[in-house]
Write a protein that holds these residues in place. Structure first.
Motif: not given
Length: 757
Positions: A353-358, A641-648, A601-606, A626-629
């Motif tokens: 949740t915190q990452m969502n708002y960075w 993540h997988p699956p979809f998580q918007i924090d990434g 995971t997507g958010w960890s890469r972010a 680039l790896e995230l994409l």
């Protein structure tokens, strides 16, 4: 500036569909020709009602758990924690979909298909040709009118015929699905559980030409020239009568013409989206569909237009999933198709949740932060009871999850995550962030009381260890596992590094806020004294930042959580210029994580992108972007993540900003981690801590032009990284200790020219 996602075929699955939203009401658009599907969400459709889940056995067993941990009796401590600290029952509530809007057209061959999402207007489009007729659908979710709107047009009159209905995964949870008029349907039900949430949706069709009728629970449109479909939804979470709330919305909107509805939506949306402009130099493949651009990237063909699009899409998602009056963006924003989604699609507050708002403040979307602040105030009420009944502490606390009811008791019986009392403390740092960006004194006056109450919990919860340090116990380092010299593995522990780093940041924020407000002097002095007794950041045997009080080995060296680098990002204690030894240890930590498969995971890469940017490592940040994409981005640009998580998504665009502008230590750092690939570009309208709005232009990796607009008088300090000479009003600025400084006045704009030395 690239602002359109487009595709040449309908979505075959949810991860290819396109999202629309207004904070509360969202949809995923599939764009089928013979059948259109809109998978619908309303942000307050959650299973069940509120409960008191605080474990009554916690308080009496906390001393026992602490003693067992201090003696090294790990397995006994963890077993007792599972019994006495877990929530009763163990799980919070989960998010659910509202349902589906299904439209069936006659089957026909088609050509010239295009499906797109225009980020400049917040409007999705579906276009194709069949039987020499051009068909067009236009879809958006209006914040001013609180409706989803679909407009169907054709190049010939009487060409639009279809059957439509609402559904909820074969009527799961539905009480009624029936006509509410000759041109309308309604869907209502209850989510179940103790005092489950009641929901209601109204669908209305306005046809120009042709005929509209109902048969059973279907709406039929025959030979219309143009059709406008309106959908409203509401729940008992906000309304005593969701049905009346929906009818009021539909009646009000029905009295407007389509163009008025559309213009209101676009004006509202653009008032936020148009604040920022971001462009990079390479535009060679911008005409390609998104799925083709992603495929080329995986083949090693890099292009900046996709990064521009990704950033703009991230801002779009924030506007679409978090607006004043809505709930905060959850693990999936507002877009979820599962009745029991992964991790319940809750608010996971040990980073997600915190990452969502960075990115919200720097990306000039401060209003989108408000739902998080509103939810935090609701957590504050429940968190007081959790702090007192479970721990015997003042203030308020929360653990690693919360839900629609602002539940603060531990979630799950999962030792690596559940027994971590830091969630509220971390969330309160977002209040301090908002003040630092806006310099809003009235906001700080209110926010300080919430920050103070979170700090009060730690004033009581901290205990002194044998070395005289104040430590948290019990706790965990989310969600990692350590190995004792005996080979035993554990998670529950004393004094994980992240805890001290969060408490240090929270105490520091309270201390500085108290000084700004000239208020609460005695408490400020107490926090200063306590902060001085926190365990400092330690460097371990491998030259890494140490994750635990003891330099244990990790069971999973490539773990997705990198909690012990909180002080690097989103904290500010580790800095390559001010604390080079710690920065080097942070570099070692990141390299060790990545060498062992980290960032999977997507958010960890972010998060990794943001941390490399803070270290000034532009190429490393860019490679991880680039790896995230390549590896963690779905065809519709959702994070996987997988699956979809918007924090990434949100963490990814925050990382892009960290590469271009930083302001976390009272200094404007311009282009601090600019990669070679971004040789030329501009960034306009972004915000920085200190109350600044900043425009940047650069060429051939060098700054050219800087414009700074000021909301608070003071001294502006700037650091540049390519040895440019800055000029203000035609006169060179003097550089001292690596910084350019000049006085600024509230309400004024300052244009600086940068020249190569």
């Amino acid at each position: 500036m690239h602002t359109k996602l487009h595709y040449q075929q309908p979505a075959n699955e949810w991860n290819e569909a396109l999202p629309i939203g207004n904070g509360k009401l969202g949809a995923m658009i599939f764009g089928g020709v013979s059948e259109e599907k809109l998978q619908l969400n309303e942000d307050s459709v959650w299973y069940g009602g509120p409960r008191n889940r605080n474990n009554p056995s916690a308080y009496e067993n906390i001393p026992n758990i602490r003693e067992l941990l201090s003696k090294g009796e790990l397995s006994k401590a963890e077993q007792l924690a599972k019994l006495s600290l877990s929530g009763v029952p163990e799980s919070q509530r989960h998010y659910q979909p509202l349902g589906d809007l299904l439209i069936q057209f006659s089957r026909q061959d088609y050509t010239n298909y295009q499906r797109s999402l225009d980020l400049e207007t917040g409007i999705a489009h579906v276009c194709y040709q069949a039987n020499e007729i051009d068909y067009h659908r236009e879809l958006f979710s209006s914040y001013p009118d609180q409706v989803i709107v679909m407009r169907l047009t054709a190049s010939q009159n009487k060409a639009i015929s279809f059957v439509c209905t609402l559904d909820r995964q074969r009527t799961r949870g539905l009480d009624q699905l029936a006509p509410s008029g000759s041109d309308s349907l309604f869907m209502s039900g209850e989510t179940g559980g103790n005092g489950g949430i009641q929901f209601h949706a109204e669908l209305k069709i306005i046809a120009e030409g042709g005929e509209v009728q109902t048969i059973g629970n279907r709406l039929l449109v025959k030979e219309a020239d143009t059709v406008t479909i309106l959908l409203a939804a509401a729940t008992s979470f906000r309304h005593s009568s969701p049905q009346q709330a929906c009818l009021a919305i539909i009646n009000d909107v029905s009295n407007k013409g389509y163009e008025e509805i559309r213009e209101g939506h676009v004006a509202d949306y653009q008032s936020l989206f148009n604040r920022v402009s971001f462009s990079l130099s390479n535009k060679e493949t911008s005409h390609l569909s998104v799925d083709r651009q992603l495929a080329l990237l995986k083949e090693g063909k890099e292009e900046s237009s996709l990064i521009e699009l990704y950033y703009n899409f991230g801002r779009y998602l924030m506007i679409a999933s978090s607006r004043p009056g809505s709930l905060p963006a959850n693990l999936q924003g507002i877009w979820n198709e599962q009745m029991t989604p992964a991790w319940d699609s809750k608010f996971t507050i040990n980073i997600n949740t915190q990452m969502n708002y960075w990115p919200v403040e720097v990306s000039h979307l401060a209003e989108c932060h408000e739902p998080l602040f509103d939810h935090l105030e609701r957590m504050r009420v429940n968190g007081r009871e959790t702090a007192l009944t479970m721990y015997g502490c003042q203030g308020f606390t929360a653990h690693h999850n919360t839900d629609i009811w602002a539940d603060t008791a531990p979630q799950d019986i999962y030792a690596p995550a559940s027994y971590w009392p830091m969630g509220a403390g971390w969330l309160c740092l977002h209040l301090w962030e908002h003040y630092q960006f806006t310099q809003d004194y009235a906001f700080l006056l209110k926010a300080y009381e919430t920050m103070k109450e979170a700090a009060l919990f730690f004033v009581d919860y901290l205990i002194e260890d044998q070395q005289g340090f104040l430590i948290t116990t019990p706790s965990v380092s989310p969600e990692n596992t350590y190995i004792l010299p005996s080979g035993e593995r554990g998670t529950l522990c004393e004094a994980p590094a992240m805890d001290a780093q969060i408490i240090d940041a929270l105490f520091t924020g309270c201390i500085e806020a108290s000084a700004i407000l000239n208020h609460d002097h005695q408490f400020r002095e107490k926090l200063v004294s306590l902060r001085d007794k926190l365990q400092g950041i330690q460097i371990g045997r491998y030259g890494q930042i140490q994750e635990w009080l003891v330099d244990y080995e990790e069971a999973e060296p490539g773990h997705r959580h990198i909690s012990h680098l909180f002080a690097l990002h989103p904290g500010n204690r580790i800095d390559p210029i001010e604390t080079p030894e710690l920065a080097e240890a942070a570099t070692v930590t990141l390299n060790r994580r990545l060498a062992q498969g980290g960032g999977h995971t997507g958010w960890s890469r972010a998060w990794i992108i943001n941390m490399w940017a803070r270290l000034g490592e532009g190429e490393q940040a860019y490679d991880n972007l680039l790896e995230l994409l390549k590896k963690s981005t779905l065809p519709n640009l959702f994070d996987n993540h997988p699956p979809f998580q918007i924090d990434g998504n949100f963490g990814g665009i925050a990382g892009i900003m960290e590469m271009l502008i930083q302001s976390h230590r009272g200094i404007l750092c311009l282009l601090p981690a600019l990669p070679k690939a971004w040789d030329t570009g501009h960034l306009k309208g972004v915000k920085a801590r200190g109350g600044y709005q900043v425009d940047l232009e650069w060429h051939d990796h060098h700054l050219r032009l800087i414009t700074i607009t000021v909301t608070v008088s003071g001294t502006c300090r700037i650091r540049v990284f390519n040895n440019e000479q800055l000029q203000l009003a035609g006169r060179p600025l003097v550089k001292k200790n690596g910084l350019y400084s000049f006085n600024v006045n509230k309400g004024q704009s300052y244009q600086l020219i940068a020249n190569k030395r």
